[in-house]
Design a protein around this motif. Structure first.
Motif, PDB file in Angstrom:
ATOM      1  N   UNK A 277       0.791  -1.341  -0.085  1.00 25.09           N
ATOM      2  CA  UNK A 277       0.027   0.137  -0.098  1.00 25.09           C
ATOM      3  C   UNK A 277       0.883   1.397   0.015  1.00 25.09           C
ATOM      4  N   UNK A 278       1.889   1.268   0.603  1.00 22.25           N
ATOM      5  CA  UNK A 278       2.806   2.452   0.791  1.00 22.25           C
ATOM      6  C   UNK A 278       3.503   2.694  -0.473  1.00 22.25           C
ATOM      7  N   UNK A 279       3.920   1.384  -1.159  1.00 23.13           N
ATOM      8  CA  UNK A 279       4.596   1.688  -2.369  1.00 23.13           C
ATOM      9  C   UNK A 279       3.877   2.099  -3.314  1.00 23.13           C
ATOM     10  N   UNK A 280       2.462   1.760  -3.241  1.00 25.82           N
ATOM     11  CA  UNK A 280       1.452   2.048  -4.464  1.00 25.82           C
ATOM     12  C   UNK A 280       1.212   3.683  -4.257  1.00 25.82           C
ATOM     13  N   UNK A 281       1.314   4.120  -3.063  1.00 26.29           N
ATOM     14  CA  UNK A 281       0.897   5.621  -2.640  1.00 26.29           C
ATOM     15  C   UNK A 281       2.181   6.316  -2.945  1.00 26.29           C
ATOM     16  N   UNK A 282       3.245   5.652  -3.072  1.00 28.10           N
ATOM     17  CA  UNK A 282       4.718   6.479  -3.528  1.00 28.10           C
ATOM     18  C   UNK A 282       4.559   6.867  -4.700  1.00 28.10           C
ATOM     19  N   UNK A 283       4.065   5.661  -5.506  1.00 27.64           N
ATOM     20  CA  UNK A 283       4.004   5.832  -7.136  1.00 27.64           C
ATOM     21  C   UNK A 283       3.121   6.766  -7.639  1.00 27.64           C
ATOM     22  N   UNK A 284       1.824   6.880  -6.918  1.00 29.30           N
ATOM     23  CA  UNK A 284       0.758   7.989  -7.269  1.00 29.30           C
ATOM     24  C   UNK A 284       1.357   9.226  -7.121  1.00 29.30           C
ATOM     25  N   UNK A 285       2.183   9.555  -6.062  1.00 22.23           N
ATOM     26  CA  UNK A 285       2.740  10.673  -5.793  1.00 22.23           C
ATOM     27  C   UNK A 285       3.690  11.081  -7.080  1.00 22.23           C
ATOM     28  N   UNK A 286       4.468  10.105  -7.471  1.00 15.83           N
ATOM     29  CA  UNK A 286       5.462  10.060  -8.558  1.00 15.83           C
ATOM     30  C   UNK A 286       4.710  10.341 -10.069  1.00 15.83           C
TER      31      UNK A 286
ATOM     32  N   UNK B 242       3.689  13.915 -10.391  1.00 12.90           N
ATOM     33  CA  UNK B 242       4.750  14.737 -10.540  1.00 12.90           C
ATOM     34  C   UNK B 242       4.903  14.471 -12.246  1.00 12.90           C
ATOM     35  N   UNK B 243       4.966  13.401 -12.665  1.00 10.60           N
ATOM     36  CA  UNK B 243       5.099  13.092 -14.094  1.00 10.60           C
ATOM     37  C   UNK B 243       4.168  13.433 -14.940  1.00 10.60           C
ATOM     38  N   UNK B 244       2.852  13.420 -14.637  1.00  9.30           N
ATOM     39  CA  UNK B 244       1.878  13.963 -15.233  1.00  9.30           C
ATOM     40  C   UNK B 244       1.907  15.458 -15.420  1.00  9.30           C
ATOM     41  N   UNK B 245       2.304  16.212 -14.459  1.00  8.62           N
ATOM     42  CA  UNK B 245       2.467  17.834 -14.423  1.00  8.62           C
ATOM     43  C   UNK B 245       3.711  18.047 -15.516  1.00  8.62           C
ATOM     44  N   UNK B 246       4.604  16.937 -15.548  1.00  8.63           N
ATOM     45  CA  UNK B 246       5.847  16.967 -16.352  1.00  8.63           C
ATOM     46  C   UNK B 246       5.729  16.693 -17.757  1.00  8.63           C
ATOM     47  N   UNK B 247       4.475  16.180 -18.123  1.00  8.89           N
ATOM     48  CA  UNK B 247       4.015  15.692 -19.100  1.00  8.89           C
ATOM     49  C   UNK B 247       4.610  14.367 -19.708  1.00  8.89           C
ATOM     50  N   UNK B 248       5.058  13.638 -18.703  1.00 12.66           N
ATOM     51  CA  UNK B 248       5.574  12.206 -18.661  1.00 12.66           C
ATOM     52  C   UNK B 248       4.705  11.131 -18.582  1.00 12.66           C
ATOM     53  N   UNK B 249       4.979  10.117 -19.327  1.00 16.45           N
ATOM     54  CA  UNK B 249       4.103   9.101 -19.300  1.00 16.45           C
ATOM     55  C   UNK B 249       3.925   8.376 -17.699  1.00 16.45           C
ATOM     56  N   UNK B 250       3.116   7.852 -17.316  1.00 14.69           N
ATOM     57  CA  UNK B 250       2.820   7.231 -15.791  1.00 14.69           C
ATOM     58  C   UNK B 250       3.616   5.888 -15.642  1.00 14.69           C
ATOM     59  N   UNK B 251       4.055   5.915 -14.451  1.00 17.69           N
ATOM     60  CA  UNK B 251       4.736   4.444 -14.347  1.00 17.69           C
ATOM     61  C   UNK B 251       3.231   3.425 -14.062  1.00 17.69           C
ATOM     62  N   UNK B 252       3.486   1.997 -14.548  1.00 18.74           N
ATOM     63  CA  UNK B 252       2.256   1.221 -14.447  1.00 18.74           C
ATOM     64  C   UNK B 252       2.816  -0.195 -14.246  1.00 18.74           C
ATOM     65  N   UNK B 253       2.238  -0.689 -13.181  1.00 16.87           N
ATOM     66  CA  UNK B 253       2.488  -1.750 -12.627  1.00 16.87           C
ATOM     67  C   UNK B 253       2.100  -3.080 -13.683  1.00 16.87           C
ATOM     68  N   UNK B 254       2.903  -4.017 -14.141  1.00 19.98           N
ATOM     69  CA  UNK B 254       2.603  -4.913 -15.056  1.00 19.98           C
ATOM     70  C   UNK B 254       2.625  -6.266 -14.197  1.00 19.98           C
ATOM     71  N   UNK B 255       3.132  -6.760 -13.442  1.00 22.46           N
ATOM     72  CA  UNK B 255       2.878  -8.233 -12.860  1.00 22.46           C
ATOM     73  C   UNK B 255       3.741  -7.960 -11.391  1.00 22.46           C
ATOM     74  N   UNK B 256       3.435  -9.107 -10.655  1.00 24.50           N
ATOM     75  CA  UNK B 256       3.836  -8.912  -9.378  1.00 24.50           C
ATOM     76  C   UNK B 256       4.978 -10.505  -9.054  1.00 24.50           C
ATOM     77  N   UNK B 257       6.004 -10.325  -8.472  1.00 24.17           N
ATOM     78  CA  UNK B 257       6.733 -11.592  -8.408  1.00 24.17           C
ATOM     79  C   UNK B 257       6.972 -11.719  -6.660  1.00 24.17           C
TER      80      UNK B 257
END
Length: 711
Positions: free
Chosen positions: A167-176, A179-194
């Motif tokens: 949950x904390x890692x996902x919250x951190x990614x949301x914050x990033x 910031x990426x959206x404001x900078x017109x950068x593509x979002x991070x997207x989780x593909x899978x879990x190990x």
């Protein structure tokens, strides 16, 4: 890479999303969740150090950021301690939880609230009542030490820790991403879990409730089953011992493995025996426990690397063996065993366990539930040491790695050849990635020889906490390096016996050779050398086994014992090239971060082997991410790396095919250490070590009144 949706505002395509893979890494003393990118860099990470029955740590599980947010929301930091029961101390030390709000405040006549071991208030749900949860003791530390040699873990606490970290890692990614959206950068997207996990740790839970049958699991380094194993050894025919050893590749009577831990539970815990008799018992290691609860399908699986450590799996069939189950008196109709699967395949989609939704904070639950709507697959799983082998890129036959964690674990990749050791090491599964193309047999199960040192990083903690020689663990290397040698002091750090290749549970830690010349620096160096000498002993055993394995593969099937040659001591002569089986030891883990310690290790190993430190600190977690990536059927589908070669190219060299980009890529952790010791000094110190081990052996047996033959 996947493409994000087009913007409705200007009809221009948004930048492409950046794929990431999440790793869940459950260790012996902590859990962490890490989001990796294509370069193997950590984009987001959250870690929780376990609370223990011996710990006085004051801990706020959600960290300062959430704590500040809760204070801003009006949460009191001075609620009376009398308002709670069995709550662990948090940052304010009064047992209150950061998850409380004004509606949670106890009113007159209410029962005191219950808190989980990670500090969250536990509430009733549609599935569980407060009484159910209290009965299973989700309250309390994650690790407990009930008796000398006993180490227990709280399975529900481990699960909550993982969810908190995720949950904390996902919250951190949301914050990033904001910031990426404001900078017109593509979002991070989780593909899978190990998933990577400590192995052998044994958990039993109920088919009907999904809750642990008893309030603890037995951790891998627990020795409560020693008496049971001693009795079984007395009553087992030597020929049967050899037959069963050949099937598992494991020493039959080691306290290490899950088989005897499950047998101990059945014989000593009435609740476990009752569930067994009612056909309500489920058995699994940590990977099976986590995947069962974290998948929408409640997938009950374990991968081959974990299954190979239970003592129930046949290395030839990669399935449970009836003769092994019968030997341990396990009726597979009365206990549900997880299905054995490969290390890289689809297990199920992530989901938040129902009974956890009312336990974690609303913010964490919201993040996790939103994440679960995306149906992210969990499709990679490796036992921690196999995960480290993969994360160290030791894919090919002949590659070796050493992880310096709480213990020290060495694996030597024997490829698709199952090689049984004659020198005290174990045979285990390295990995199995069936979706890879048939290039060097990488899609087939890969085996490994393994040697374990019970005490590595924990001896550094002992120097810090018990002897108070240093203030911080990282100070041990510099302290040890202030002297050129140990001044004749030898430290055998056998706090709970010696593992491979000695296998002496009756050995105990000793410090020998002390004189008035001895200083704290000599003791610190001797402690570090004690770990490094054990690593050398294991590599010496592996080299002899591997050399013999090469002879057998080439048709030289000698029926006598393998030639016990010390390949680590070969000079640059004609035999050296012919007999050498590996030349590089890849290292990772806490102690590997010290240049001083790694130079000591290199000096002890000698010039035949160079020590290479991984560029990625979290090699174990990275291995789980690689496994998850390789589960996709085709190279085009794989989110980060097309294949193992591509993976190494990106992680070591930023996508280049050579090492010229290492410096500019910032791979500051990647470093090679070469021996500067002389043959004379190295052999002299090795003789001192072997003498000290011989005199430490059988200590407990001797003090119990039985004579011990000299070695």
């Amino acid at each position: 890479m996947t493409q994000s949706k087009e913007s409705s505002a200007n009809d221009k395509p948004l930048p492409p999303s950046v794929p990431l893979i999440i790793s869940i890494d459950v260790g012996t003393t902590s859990s962490r969740v890490i989001a990796f990118n294509q370069q193997g860099s950590e984009v987001a990470k959250h870690q929780i150090e376990y609370s223990t029955s011996a710990s006085e740590q004051k801990y706020t599980p959600a960290g300062k950021r959430r704590h500040s947010e809760q204070l801003d929301a009006g949460v009191s930091e001075t609620a009376p301690a009398s308002a709670v029961t069995s709550a662990p101390p948090t940052a304010n030390g009064n047992g209150t939880s950061g998850a409380t709000d004004s509606t949670d405040a106890p009113t007159k006549g209410d029962s005191p609230p219950i808190f989980s071991s990670v500090g969250f208030r536990i509430r009733e749900s549609a599935v569980l009542t407060i009484e159910d949860i209290a009965k299973n003791q989700t309250v309390g530390p994650t690790l407990t030490f009930p008796k000398p040699g006993w180490v227990s873990c709280n399975p529900t606490s481990i699960l909550f820790n993982v969810l908190e970290c995720l949950g904390e890692t996902l919250a951190m990614l949301d914050e990033k991403n904001n910031a990426r959206d404001a900078a017109k950068q593509g979002p991070y997207e989780i593909s899978c879990i190990g998933v990577a996990n400590m192995r052998e740790t044994t958990i039993v839970w109920s088919r009907s409730t999904g809750l642990p049958v008893v309030d603890y699991g037995i951790v891998w380094n627990d020795t409560r089953n020693a008496a049971l194993l001693t009795e079984m050894e007395k009553n087992t025919d030597p020929e049967l011992q050899k037959k069963l050893h050949k099937k598992t590749g494991l020493p039959l009577f080691s306290t290490y493995f899950s088989c005897s831990k499950l047998r101990w539970l059945l014989e000593n815990e009435p609740k476990v025996k009752e569930a067994y008799d009612k056909d309500d018992l489920m058995f699994g290691t940590v990977d099976a426990w986590l995947i069962y609860h974290l998948t929408a399908q409640n997938a009950f699986v374990t991968d081959v690397t974990n299954a190979s450590r239970t003592g129930f799996m046949n290395l030839d069939t990669l399935q449970y063996d009836d003769e092994l189950l019968d030997y341990w008196k396990i009726d597979k109709t009365k206990v549900l065993l997880p299905r054995i699967v490969s290390s890289a395949e689809y297990y199920g989609d992530f989901a938040v366990p129902t009974f956890c939704r009312k336990i974690l904070t609303e913010q964490v639950v919201h993040s996790l539930q939103e994440f679960s709507k995306k149906k992210i697959p969990i499709n990679g799983c490796l036992g921690d040491q196999s995960a480290s082998l993969v994360g160290q890129m030791a894919y090919k036959k002949g590659a070796a790695k050493c992880t310096y964690g709480t213990g020290c674990f060495l694996l030597y990749n024997t490829g698709t050849q199952k090689l049984l050791s004659r020198h005290g090491t174990l045979t285990t599964l390295g990995f199995w990635f069936p979706s890879l193309e048939d290039d060097f047999d990488m899609n087939k199960p890969h085996f490994a020889l393994e040697g374990s040192v019970a005490v590595a990083g924990s001896v550094v903690q002992w120097l810090r906490d018990n002897l108070r020689l240093v203030a911080k663990a990282e100070d041990v290397g510099p302290l040890a390096s202030t002297v050129t040698d140990s001044g004749g002091v030898v430290f055998v750090p056998a706090f709970s016996g010696l593992f491979a290749p000695y296998w002496d549970p009756a050995c105990r830690a000793t410090i020998m050779g002390i004189s008035q010349f001895t200083t704290a620096s000599h003791i610190a160096r001797a402690a570090v050398e004690g770990v490094c000498f054990q690593a050398r002993a294991i590599l010496k055993a592996m080299s002899s086994d591997a050399y013999r394995g090469n002879q057998l593969e080439n048709g030289d099937d000698d029926k006598d014992d393998a030639e016990d040659i010390d390949l680590l001591e070969l000079s640059n002569n004609s035999q050296s090239h012919e007999k050498s089986v590996f030349s590089t030891l890849s290292v990772d883990g806490g102690m590997s971060r010290s240049d001083e310690v790694m130079q000591i290790q290199s000096d002890i190993l000698g010039p035949c082997i160079k020590v290479r430190r991984s560029p990625i600190v979290e090699s174990t977690a990275l291995g789980a991410a690689i496994a998850a990536n390789m589960a996709f059927k085709t190279e085009a589908e794989r989110p980060l790396w097309a294949n193992l070669k591509d993976c190494k190219s990106w992680i070591y060299f930023d996508g280049e095919s050579n090492e010229t980009v290492i410096e500019k890529s910032g791979r500051t952790n990647l470093k090679v250490f070469k021996s500067s010791s002389t043959d004379e000094n190295r052999r002299k110190h090795w003789k001192l070590w072997e003498t000290a081990v011989a005199r430490s052996s059988g200590w407990l047996t001797a003090v119990d009144g039985e004579s011990v033959p000299p070695k």
